[in-house]
Design a protein around this motif. Sequence first.
Motif, PDB file in Angstrom:
ATOM      1  N   SER A 110       1.060  -1.407   0.285  1.00 63.77           N
ATOM      2  CA  SER A 110       0.053  -0.189   0.160  1.00 63.77           C
ATOM      3  C   SER A 110       0.986   1.361  -0.343  1.00 63.77           C
ATOM      4  N   THR A 111       2.149   1.055   0.127  1.00 66.72           N
ATOM      5  CA  THR A 111       3.026   2.658   0.422  1.00 66.72           C
ATOM      6  C   THR A 111       4.083   2.416  -0.137  1.00 66.72           C
ATOM      7  N   LEU A 112       4.181   1.395  -0.810  1.00 66.27           N
ATOM      8  CA  LEU A 112       5.581   1.636  -2.407  1.00 66.27           C
ATOM      9  C   LEU A 112       4.691   1.533  -3.697  1.00 66.27           C
ATOM     10  N   SER A 113       4.207   0.440  -3.473  1.00 62.41           N
ATOM     11  CA  SER A 113       3.370  -0.213  -4.335  1.00 62.41           C
ATOM     12  C   SER A 113       2.346  -0.140  -5.033  1.00 62.41           C
ATOM     13  N   PRO A 114       1.122   0.552  -4.171  1.00 58.30           N
ATOM     14  CA  PRO A 114      -0.240   0.905  -4.800  1.00 58.30           C
ATOM     15  C   PRO A 114      -1.099   0.527  -5.528  1.00 58.30           C
ATOM     16  N   HIS A 115      -0.408   0.571  -7.044  1.00 62.32           N
ATOM     17  CA  HIS A 115      -0.997   0.078  -7.834  1.00 62.32           C
ATOM     18  C   HIS A 115      -0.961  -1.674  -8.003  1.00 62.32           C
ATOM     19  N   THR A 116       0.101  -2.861  -7.236  1.00 63.55           N
ATOM     20  CA  THR A 116       0.073  -3.866  -7.627  1.00 63.55           C
ATOM     21  C   THR A 116      -1.269  -4.459  -7.227  1.00 63.55           C
ATOM     22  N   LYS A 117      -1.721  -5.493  -8.081  1.00 62.85           N
ATOM     23  CA  LYS A 117      -3.044  -6.163  -7.472  1.00 62.85           C
ATOM     24  C   LYS A 117      -2.667  -6.893  -7.618  1.00 62.85           C
ATOM     25  N   PHE A 118      -3.302  -7.764  -6.016  1.00 58.27           N
ATOM     26  CA  PHE A 118      -2.857  -8.547  -4.493  1.00 58.27           C
ATOM     27  C   PHE A 118      -4.001  -9.785  -4.541  1.00 58.27           C
ATOM     28  N   TYR A 119      -3.680 -10.996  -4.649  1.00 62.55           N
ATOM     29  CA  TYR A 119      -4.189 -12.032  -4.019  1.00 62.55           C
ATOM     30  C   TYR A 119      -3.509 -12.888  -3.148  1.00 62.55           C
ATOM     31  N   GLN A 120      -4.888 -12.759  -2.542  1.00 58.66           N
ATOM     32  CA  GLN A 120      -4.947 -13.005  -0.684  1.00 58.66           C
ATOM     33  C   GLN A 120      -5.328 -14.876  -0.633  1.00 58.66           C
ATOM     34  N   ALA A 121      -4.183 -15.861  -0.857  1.00 55.92           N
ATOM     35  CA  ALA A 121      -4.701 -17.883  -0.826  1.00 55.92           C
ATOM     36  C   ALA A 121      -5.551 -17.402   0.612  1.00 55.92           C
ATOM     37  N   SER A 122      -6.959 -17.297   0.640  1.00 57.39           N
ATOM     38  CA  SER A 122      -7.734 -17.067   1.720  1.00 57.39           C
ATOM     39  C   SER A 122      -7.848 -19.112   2.252  1.00 57.39           C
ATOM     40  N   SER A 123      -8.651 -19.795   2.371  1.00 60.10           N
ATOM     41  CA  SER A 123      -8.727 -21.240   2.724  1.00 60.10           C
ATOM     42  C   SER A 123      -9.514 -21.922   3.435  1.00 60.10           C
ATOM     43  N   SER A 124     -10.671 -22.562   2.771  1.00 64.16           N
ATOM     44  CA  SER A 124     -11.688 -23.143   3.569  1.00 64.16           C
ATOM     45  C   SER A 124     -11.578 -23.793   4.780  1.00 64.16           C
ATOM     46  N   GLU A 125     -10.309 -23.981   5.200  1.00 62.46           N
ATOM     47  CA  GLU A 125      -9.881 -24.343   6.912  1.00 62.46           C
ATOM     48  C   GLU A 125     -11.051 -23.267   7.582  1.00 62.46           C
TER      49      GLU A 125
END
Length: 355
Positions: free
Chosen positions: A117-132
């Motif tokens: 959010s500070t260094l590269s706010p244009h970068t799209k981010f994917y988080q590996a969330s889980s069914s757990e």
Amino acid sequence: MKIRKQKTAVITGVTGQDGAYLAKFLIEKGYKVYGTYRRLSTPNFWRLQSLGIQDQVDLIPFDLLDQSSISGLFKKAKPDEFYNLAAQSFVGASFDQPIGAGEITGLGTTRIIDTLSTLSPHTKFYQASSSEMYGKVQEIPQTETTPFYPRSPYAAAKVYAHWITVNYREAYDIFACCGILFNHESEMRGLEFVTRKITNAAARIKLGLQKKLVLGNVESKRDWGYAVDYVKAMWKIIQQSKPDDYVVATGETHSVREFARLAFEEVDLNYEDYIVTDKVFMRPAEVDILIGDPSKAKEQLKWEPTVGFKELIKIMVQADLTNWKKILDGKLIPWDAMHYYDTEKPLSLHYEADR
Ligand code: NDP
Ligand code: GDR
């Protein structure tokens, strides 16, 4: 003439199952891929080697516990897309190392998204969330709106990582998404996970290399898909016009017992003759049943699984059988008690027999 700029992606955890498959998928799409790895006493690039892409991934040393390696990663790669797949991903181990689970899997995500959010706010981010995260399920099947009820330090850390991702999206207008992926497996799954533990054992027992398979709770049920299908969903999630969260699942559930029965049937054996259970593999708190509703992914991402339960088992058993036959013929050398290497690139001759 309009020249299209090559897209750049970072994958944390590129040495893991999903990281390797995602790297291959993105390379085939023309991406420049940076993948992170941890410096270990024994290198762990066997998946990238197996897929024939080790030389095409720009490997960057990195640890989720180390803030400086996170900012260094953004400065070096300047990514358009960032896939955060790194985690201590084994649920069982998180009960033994709950603080590590929180530090790596939970806070590690905050370290990344805050730096982004500070260094590269244009970068799209994917988080590996889980069914757990659904744990003691509050609804069947589970959707994007089903409340979470984590049942392990791993799952609690993933819930935190999930919500911090949503929070940064809402607070700072970051293009941040979570894929809530249900279990997905493959011939490159780590051996401690129950599916690969079973398929590897079925192959070894068939070849006379092992006598028994010791498991924990064989009644728990999971929604199992094929990892190659699931990494495509990750990419599709990040290509949407708006950031959002998606359940990625098959919509079917099966027990560990059923998985074992079919895996042993694949090599013409009766699982009941070989499986014993031991409480050493039981968890202090279990997730009894998971079954996802992938309707939103189907509608909005146009994503569907292509490999069903029986086919998945067949792929995994046949791969283990083929590899063990090659090992017996001296064409492959087992590495680190679980992985396979070409004889041309042997790293270690160590193999530990049946437990
Ligand atoms: P793996 O265990 O195969 O891979 C995990 C990766 O994370 C490895 O590359 C590992 O490195 C890396 N890693 C672990 N600790 C750290 C650390 N401290 N710093 C940097 N990297 C680290 O997992 P999968 O590929 O199966 O899963 C990918 C992600 O998706 C994980 O976050 C997992 O929790 C999540 N997930 C997986 C599902 C599944 O069914 N596979 C379902 C839902 C979510 P090393 O090789 O050095 O150990
Ligand atoms: P899971 O996968 O905990 O669902 O997490 P795992 O394969 O470890 O366990 C699935 C179920 O099988 C039962 N089980 C055993 N599990 C293991 N590992 N070993 C055994 O001997 C055994 N016997 C029975 C477990 O109790 C459980 O009920 C995986 C990981 O990839 C996570 O990172 C991911 O988030 C989730 O899937 C979705």
